[in-house]
Design a protein around this motif. Structure first.
Motif, mmCIF file in Angstrom:
data_model
loop_
_atom_site.group_PDB
_atom_site.id
_atom_site.type_symbol
_atom_site.label_atom_id
_atom_site.label_comp_id
_atom_site.label_asym_id
_atom_site.label_seq_id
_atom_site.Cartn_x
_atom_site.Cartn_y
_atom_site.Cartn_z
ATOM 1 N N PRO A 94 14.792 -15.342 -17.274
ATOM 2 C CA PRO A 94 15.029 -13.892 -17.195
ATOM 3 C C PRO A 94 13.805 -13.171 -16.652
ATOM 4 N N PRO A 95 13.985 -12.110 -15.853
ATOM 5 C CA PRO A 95 15.265 -11.436 -15.576
ATOM 6 C C PRO A 95 16.020 -12.003 -14.380
ATOM 7 N N HIS A 96 15.601 -13.145 -13.877
ATOM 8 C CA HIS A 96 16.256 -13.749 -12.704
ATOM 9 C C HIS A 96 17.250 -14.819 -13.148
ATOM 10 N N ASP A 97 18.222 -14.412 -13.959
ATOM 11 C CA ASP A 97 19.141 -15.385 -14.549
ATOM 12 C C ASP A 97 20.608 -15.011 -14.345
ATOM 13 N N HIS A 98 20.902 -14.094 -13.445
ATOM 14 C CA HIS A 98 22.284 -13.668 -13.229
ATOM 15 C C HIS A 98 22.963 -14.605 -12.223
ATOM 16 N N HIS A 99 24.052 -15.218 -12.656
ATOM 17 C CA HIS A 99 24.711 -16.184 -11.787
ATOM 18 C C HIS A 99 26.141 -16.442 -12.229
ATOM 19 N N ARG A 100 26.881 -17.136 -11.370
ATOM 20 C CA ARG A 100 28.215 -17.645 -11.670
ATOM 21 C C ARG A 100 28.224 -19.139 -11.421
ATOM 22 N N ILE A 101 29.074 -19.853 -12.168
ATOM 23 C CA ILE A 101 29.266 -21.292 -11.978
ATOM 24 C C ILE A 101 30.749 -21.553 -11.787
ATOM 25 N N LEU A 102 31.084 -22.447 -10.869
ATOM 26 C CA LEU A 102 32.473 -22.767 -10.583
ATOM 27 C C LEU A 102 32.608 -24.240 -10.220
ATOM 28 N N ASN A 103 33.627 -24.886 -10.778
ATOM 29 C CA ASN A 103 34.013 -26.218 -10.322
ATOM 30 C C ASN A 103 35.027 -26.012 -9.202
ATOM 31 N N ASP A 104 34.578 -26.119 -7.959
ATOM 32 C CA ASP A 104 35.456 -25.832 -6.822
ATOM 33 C C ASP A 104 36.119 -27.073 -6.244
ATOM 34 N N ARG A 105 35.978 -28.207 -6.938
ATOM 35 C CA ARG A 105 36.693 -29.400 -6.477
ATOM 36 C C ARG A 105 38.157 -29.311 -6.878
ATOM 37 N N GLU A 106 38.995 -30.013 -6.151
ATOM 38 C CA GLU A 106 40.428 -29.988 -6.424
ATOM 39 C C GLU A 106 40.916 -31.266 -7.100
ATOM 40 N N ASP A 107 39.974 -32.205 -7.355
ATOM 41 C CA ASP A 107 40.435 -33.504 -7.834
ATOM 42 C C ASP A 107 39.600 -34.099 -8.970
ATOM 43 N N ASP A 108 38.692 -33.338 -9.577
ATOM 44 C CA ASP A 108 37.845 -33.943 -10.598
ATOM 45 C C ASP A 108 37.235 -32.869 -11.490
ATOM 46 N N VAL A 109 36.983 -33.248 -12.740
ATOM 47 C CA VAL A 109 36.241 -32.360 -13.629
ATOM 48 C C VAL A 109 34.760 -32.452 -13.277
ATOM 49 N N ALA A 110 34.005 -31.491 -13.761
ATOM 50 C CA ALA A 110 32.552 -31.517 -13.636
ATOM 51 C C ALA A 110 31.964 -31.375 -15.035
ATOM 52 N N VAL A 111 30.816 -32.014 -15.252
ATOM 53 C CA VAL A 111 30.120 -31.895 -16.534
ATOM 54 C C VAL A 111 28.671 -31.535 -16.261
ATOM 55 N N THR A 112 28.200 -30.503 -16.947
ATOM 56 C CA THR A 112 26.819 -30.059 -16.789
ATOM 57 C C THR A 112 26.142 -30.010 -18.153
ATOM 58 N N LEU A 113 24.838 -30.223 -18.152
ATOM 59 C CA LEU A 113 24.027 -30.043 -19.356
ATOM 60 C C LEU A 113 23.213 -28.767 -19.207
ATOM 61 N N HIS A 114 23.190 -27.961 -20.259
ATOM 62 C CA HIS A 114 22.472 -26.694 -20.267
ATOM 63 C C HIS A 114 21.482 -26.720 -21.428
ATOM 64 N N ILE A 115 20.224 -26.563 -21.099
ATOM 65 C CA ILE A 115 19.171 -26.569 -22.106
ATOM 66 C C ILE A 115 18.598 -25.164 -22.178
ATOM 67 N N TYR A 116 18.728 -24.540 -23.338
ATOM 68 C CA TYR A 116 18.334 -23.146 -23.527
ATOM 69 C C TYR A 116 17.098 -23.039 -24.418
ATOM 70 N N GLY A 117 16.338 -21.979 -24.222
ATOM 71 C CA GLY A 117 15.179 -21.719 -25.074
ATOM 72 C C GLY A 117 15.577 -21.034 -26.362
ATOM 73 N N GLY A 118 16.503 -21.617 -27.091
ATOM 74 C CA GLY A 118 17.084 -21.063 -28.312
ATOM 75 C C GLY A 118 18.551 -21.417 -28.321
ATOM 76 N N GLU A 119 19.320 -20.758 -29.161
ATOM 77 C CA GLU A 119 20.762 -20.981 -29.144
ATOM 78 C C GLU A 119 21.440 -19.785 -28.493
ATOM 79 N N MET A 120 22.179 -20.049 -27.444
ATOM 80 C CA MET A 120 22.853 -18.965 -26.721
ATOM 81 C C MET A 120 24.246 -18.775 -27.307
ATOM 82 N N ASN A 121 24.380 -17.829 -28.224
ATOM 83 C CA ASN A 121 25.672 -17.566 -28.856
ATOM 84 C C ASN A 121 26.312 -16.260 -28.389
#
Length: 201
Positions: free
Chosen positions: A151-178
């Motif tokens: 932050p403050p450079h953290d504004h974004h969107r994420i999209l799985n734009d494939r038509e044939d497979d799931v995607a899995v990502t790991l997100h490591i945060y400096g705390g718990e993002m609830n």
């Protein structure tokens, strides 16, 4: 395209017992002690890229199972002192997020399976509960790729734009993002700001 956040209210069970998880947790714990967000995220990113590209790292099979109506957020680990948390996200075909922030937390995001599209935005101005953004960059990230958000450079969107497979990502945060702010398109480059709670599947 599904853009809603997970709203499952069940108590999360950390899924930290899989090959490579302990190495990840230990590496993030060491990096989180550096106290400088730039140094922390760079160290976490380097460790994450090496690990998720290694055959020693194997996600649980359940992480490849997408939810029908939202992308899945699965807690991998939460540090006892709340210094960081690790969350796996599973993106079904066409699933993604609205434009959002990370509620003041640094974050490192890495791709473990499939491919994702990331749209990075810059915040231009605010008027009440509306904000103006400019799209700065669009990146496609595949297995082994990772990026840092401070932050403050953290504004974004994420999209799985494939038509044939799931995607899995790991997100490591400096705390718990609830919770976080999401920004819904209104007119031109203006967005409506809404506060949203986050939970785990």
């Amino acid at each position: 395209m599904t853009t809603e956040y997970a709203v499952d209210q069940r108590a999360p069970r950390p899924a930290e017992d899989f090959p490579g998880a302990r190495a990840l947790i230990d590496g993030v714990s060491e990096a989180a002690a550096l106290n400088d967000p730039d140094a922390i995220t760079e160290a976490v990113k380097n460790r994450l890229c090496r690990l998720i590209s290694s055959p020693e790292f194997q996600l649980p099979a359940s992480f490849l199972e997408a939810e029908e109506d939202h992308y899945a957020r699965r807690l991998v680990y939460r540090a006892p002192d709340d210094r960081f948390s690790i969350v796996a996200m599973t993106w079904g075909v066409g699933q993604g997020t609205p434009l959002h922030d990370h509620s003041g937390l640094w974050c490192v995001e890495g791709v473990c399976h499939g491919r994702i599209r990331i749209e990075q935005y810059s915040h231009r101005e605010s008027r009440g509960d509306q904000d103006r953004f400019r799209l700065e960059e669009v990146v496609t990230s595949e297995v082994g790729g990772a990026g840092c958000l401070i932050p403050p450079h953290d504004h974004h969107r994420i999209l799985n734009d494939r038509e044939d497979d799931v995607a899995v990502t790991l997100h490591i945060y400096g705390g718990e993002m609830n919770c976080c702010n999401v920004f819904l398109p209104r007119s031109g480059d203006w967005y409506q700001r809404e506060r949203r709670s986050l939970s785990y599947d």
